[in-house]
Design a protein around this motif. Structure first.
Motif, PDB file in Angstrom:
ATOM      1  N   GLU A  25     -12.077  15.036   1.239  1.00  0.00           N
ATOM      2  CA  GLU A  25     -11.044  14.193   0.197  1.00  0.00           C
ATOM      3  C   GLU A  25     -10.006  14.362   1.707  1.00  0.00           C
ATOM      4  OE1 GLU A  25      -8.282  15.635  -2.996  1.00  0.00           O
ATOM      5  OE2 GLU A  25     -10.016  16.839  -3.379  1.00  0.00           O
ATOM      6  N   PHE A  26      -8.904  12.997   1.700  1.00  0.00           N
ATOM      7  CA  PHE A  26      -7.937  13.135   2.684  1.00  0.00           C
ATOM      8  C   PHE A  26      -6.747  12.258   1.171  1.00  0.00           C
ATOM      9  CE2 PHE A  26     -10.020   9.992   3.926  1.00  0.00           C
ATOM     10  CZ  PHE A  26      -8.932   8.624   4.176  1.00  0.00           C
ATOM     11  N   VAL A  27      -5.537  12.442   2.348  1.00  0.00           N
ATOM     12  CA  VAL A  27      -4.223  11.899   1.360  1.00  0.00           C
ATOM     13  C   VAL A  27      -3.690  10.442   2.393  1.00  0.00           C
ATOM     14  CG1 VAL A  27      -2.085  12.443   0.668  1.00  0.00           C
ATOM     15  CG2 VAL A  27      -3.937  13.905   0.634  1.00  0.00           C
ATOM     16  N   LEU A  28      -4.003   9.248   1.212  1.00  0.00           N
ATOM     17  CA  LEU A  28      -2.754   8.576   1.837  1.00  0.00           C
ATOM     18  C   LEU A  28      -1.180   8.786   2.886  1.00  0.00           C
ATOM     19  CD1 LEU A  28      -4.013   5.709   2.733  1.00  0.00           C
ATOM     20  CD2 LEU A  28      -2.399   4.368   0.999  1.00  0.00           C
ATOM     21  N   THR A  29      -1.126   8.507   3.406  1.00  0.00           N
ATOM     22  CA  THR A  29       0.833   8.660   3.947  1.00  0.00           C
ATOM     23  C   THR A  29       1.463   7.942   4.031  1.00  0.00           C
ATOM     24  OG1 THR A  29       0.531   8.929   5.842  1.00  0.00           O
ATOM     25  CG2 THR A  29       0.104  10.909   4.779  1.00  0.00           C
ATOM     26  N   ASP A  30       2.610   7.836   4.252  1.00  0.00           N
ATOM     27  CA  ASP A  30       3.546   6.612   4.092  1.00  0.00           C
ATOM     28  C   ASP A  30       3.459   5.828   6.003  1.00  0.00           C
ATOM     29  OD1 ASP A  30       5.057   5.767   2.220  1.00  0.00           O
ATOM     30  OD2 ASP A  30       6.595   7.574   2.797  1.00  0.00           O
ATOM     31  N   THR A  31       2.769   6.658   6.838  1.00  0.00           N
ATOM     32  CA  THR A  31       2.412   6.057   7.790  1.00  0.00           C
ATOM     33  C   THR A  31       0.962   5.970   8.304  1.00  0.00           C
ATOM     34  OG1 THR A  31       2.413   8.172   9.119  1.00  0.00           O
ATOM     35  CG2 THR A  31       4.664   6.645   8.806  1.00  0.00           C
ATOM     36  N   GLY A  32       0.045   6.515   7.702  1.00  0.00           N
ATOM     37  CA  GLY A  32      -1.509   6.638   7.599  1.00  0.00           C
ATOM     38  C   GLY A  32      -2.401   7.704   6.800  1.00  0.00           C
ATOM     39  N   VAL A  33      -2.677   9.257   7.786  1.00  0.00           N
ATOM     40  CA  VAL A  33      -3.866   9.970   6.549  1.00  0.00           C
ATOM     41  C   VAL A  33      -3.824  10.950   6.506  1.00  0.00           C
ATOM     42  CG1 VAL A  33      -5.462   8.067   6.555  1.00  0.00           C
ATOM     43  CG2 VAL A  33      -5.364   9.676   8.643  1.00  0.00           C
ATOM     44  N   LEU A  78       0.691  -1.230  -0.393  1.00  0.00           N
ATOM     45  CA  LEU A  78      -0.537   0.012  -0.087  1.00  0.00           C
ATOM     46  C   LEU A  78       1.142   1.227  -0.118  1.00  0.00           C
ATOM     47  CD1 LEU A  78      -2.825   0.205   0.086  1.00  0.00           C
ATOM     48  CD2 LEU A  78      -3.370   1.000   2.459  1.00  0.00           C
ATOM     49  N   ARG A  79       1.750   0.996   0.873  1.00  0.00           N
ATOM     50  CA  ARG A  79       2.795   2.279   1.170  1.00  0.00           C
ATOM     51  C   ARG A  79       3.375   2.450  -0.339  1.00  0.00           C
ATOM     52  NH1 ARG A  79       4.709   0.321   5.558  1.00  0.00           N
ATOM     53  NH2 ARG A  79       6.399  -0.483   4.755  1.00  0.00           N
ATOM     54  N   THR A  80       3.681   1.312  -1.452  1.00  0.00           N
ATOM     55  CA  THR A  80       4.576   1.580  -2.804  1.00  0.00           C
ATOM     56  C   THR A  80       3.870   2.524  -3.414  1.00  0.00           C
ATOM     57  OG1 THR A  80       6.264   0.177  -1.959  1.00  0.00           O
ATOM     58  CG2 THR A  80       5.874   0.523  -4.104  1.00  0.00           C
ATOM     59  N   ARG A  81       2.957   1.782  -3.235  1.00  0.00           N
ATOM     60  CA  ARG A  81       1.584   1.832  -4.555  1.00  0.00           C
ATOM     61  C   ARG A  81       0.953   2.563  -5.111  1.00  0.00           C
ATOM     62  NH1 ARG A  81      -0.208  -2.694  -8.063  1.00  0.00           N
ATOM     63  NH2 ARG A  81      -1.132  -0.429  -9.019  1.00  0.00           N
ATOM     64  N   PHE A  82       0.341   3.518  -3.599  1.00  0.00           N
ATOM     65  CA  PHE A  82      -0.222   4.471  -3.175  1.00  0.00           C
ATOM     66  C   PHE A  82       0.020   6.231  -2.459  1.00  0.00           C
ATOM     67  CE2 PHE A  82      -2.935   0.929  -4.208  1.00  0.00           C
ATOM     68  CZ  PHE A  82      -3.690   1.145  -5.653  1.00  0.00           C
ATOM     69  N   ALA A  83       1.251   5.911  -1.627  1.00  0.00           N
ATOM     70  CA  ALA A  83       1.257   6.967  -0.476  1.00  0.00           C
ATOM     71  C   ALA A  83       1.498   8.223  -1.152  1.00  0.00           C
ATOM     72  CB  ALA A  83       2.639   6.803  -0.038  1.00  0.00           C
ATOM     73  N   GLY A  84       0.582   9.233  -0.642  1.00  0.00           N
ATOM     74  CA  GLY A  84       0.754  10.618  -1.278  1.00  0.00           C
ATOM     75  C   GLY A  84      -0.816  10.887  -2.316  1.00  0.00           C
TER      76      GLY A  84
END
Length: 414
Positions: free
Chosen positions: A238-246, A209-215
């Motif tokens: 809307e919000f953004v998916l981050t490396d560690t959460g949201v 999930l981090r690799t494909r969708f973070a940011g």
């Protein structure tokens, strides 16, 4: 007259004081003023919000009663008129937020500083406030060593503790606590959060999930928050998916409640409605429809438009059994639980909660523990979501404290 801090609140206090006929010296630790203000304007300077004032005031939660008289004297409409006086026209966006027509912060700040300098405000850069000398003079650390300044009255507008590299580091808090001011602990506000473990021996999101969708943004989506008293709040955005959460604007709208629930219970859960335009029955009808040889991903994309990051979240947070149960899947598509474990560090936050309590101040905004010293802006104990509320309240607070200094000095002295 001294103003310490060159953010919006400090600049507005300086404007009020110079207009009252005082000689004003403004000090700031950075090489130039308004650095956080300029950063806030990079994506479009959100000056204020156009909603009706009673609704506007609810955004300040438990501190709306303290801020109400300040904002009543400098309403969002007054703020727009003030900007017009600087040659900056504004418009109301589709969200109700108010922006300069060119969306930029720099032209407004340049015009404002020009007006202040023309009026006689003297600026002293690279002066980091250290407290007071024994004779009551203000102490500053400068590149040439320590300097002092005697002031008839002092306005402190030192900001919170987020984005320390721009000047707001909260170093003032222990200084004021030493003299007896009540300072509520500074905490992150309008911040992102780390997600709780989503699998065995896993911290946060999976590597996939981090690799494909973070940011990437998640939209459209509704967040539902359930408080400990059974109250439910829902808001779309809307919000953004981050490396560690949201993180992001929709998360910020709930950040105070999420943070407080984590503080009380070690975690907080938000529920995502991934299909805001669909009723629960419509979703159940589609998840229950026979899909034949098609994969679940293909079926959900075809029937409900679920794909990409939303589909990845389902795989991340649901078990295979849940994904293959039409009733449970439909329920989760309308209320996908995401458990959050901690706020991101305070220096990453847009703003901070906590600060000098209103109970520490008199009606003029003066510290009861230190006569002649006034406080305003984000260093006071209030918070608000993004959307123009932070800037409006900071400007109103600076304006109010400038008037408070004048009233204090004009009052008969015992």
């Amino acid at each position: 007259m001294a103003v310490v801090g060159g953010g919006p609140a400090g600049l507005m206090a300086a404007e009020m004081l110079i207009n009252k006929g005082f000689r004003v010296d403004l000090f700031d630790a950075m090489p130039s003023v308004g650095r956080k203000f300029l950063l806030a304007g990079r994506g479009g300077l959100n000056l204020t919000h156009s909603e009706e004032l009673p609704t506007f005031m609810t955004r300040f939660a438990e501190r709306q009663s303290e801020l109400a008289p300040l904002i009543a004297d400098f309403t969002p409409t007054d703020l727009r008129d003030w900007a017009t006086g600087l040659g900056i026209e504004t418009f109301v966006g589709t969200s109700g937020r108010v922006f300069p027509t060119d969306m930029k912060a720099a032209p407004l700040l340049r015009a404002w500083l020009h007006r202040l300098r023309q009026a006689g405000v003297r600026f002293h850069m690279r002066h980091r406030w250290l407290g007071w000398a024994e004779d009551g003079a203000l102490r500053f650390a400068t590149s040439q060593g320590e300097a002092t300044h005697q002031a008839t009255a002092t306005v402190l507008a030192l900001g919170g503790a987020s984005w320390a590299r721009l000047g707001s580091d909260g170093a003032w808090a222990p200084i004021l606590q030493t003299i007896g001011a009540n300072v509520a602990p500074l905490r992150p506000a309008n911040c992102g959060f780390d997600v709780a473990s989503t699998g065995p021996q896993r911290e946060g999101w999976s590597e996939h999930l981090r690799t494909r969708f973070a940011g990437q943004p998640i939209k459209p989506v509704i967040i539902e928050f359930r408080d400990d008293q059974g109250g439910i709040t829902r808001q779309q955005g809307e919000f953004v998916l981050t490396d560690t959460g949201v993180e992001g604007s929709l998360i910020y709208a709930f950040s105070a409640r999420i943070r407080d629930q984590i503080d009380a219970s070690s975690q907080a859960t938000i529920y995502l409605d991934l299909l805001p335009s669909h009723t629960p029955q419509q979703v159940l009808t589609e998840t229950s429809r026979a899909r034949g040889p098609r994969s679940l991903s293909t079926h959900l994309k075809s029937r409900l438009g679920i794909q990409g990051i939303k589909m990845a979240l389902l795989h991340e947070l649901l078990s295979p059994a849940e994904l293959n149960n039409p009733a449970i899947l439909a329920e989760r598509l309308k209320a996908l639980p995401v458990t959050l474990s901690k706020a991101r560090p305070i220096d990453e936050a847009i703003s901070t909660a906590g600060g000098v309590t209103f109970e520490s101040l008199d009606a003029n905004g003066m510290l009861k523990a230190r006569p002649g010293v006034f406080c305003c802006g984000e260093m006071l104990d209030w918070e608000a979501p993004t959307g123009g509320y932070l800037l409006t309240a900071s400007l109103a607070s600076g304006r109010a404290v400038g008037a408070g200094v004048w009233r204090h000095l004009s009052a008969p002295q015992d």
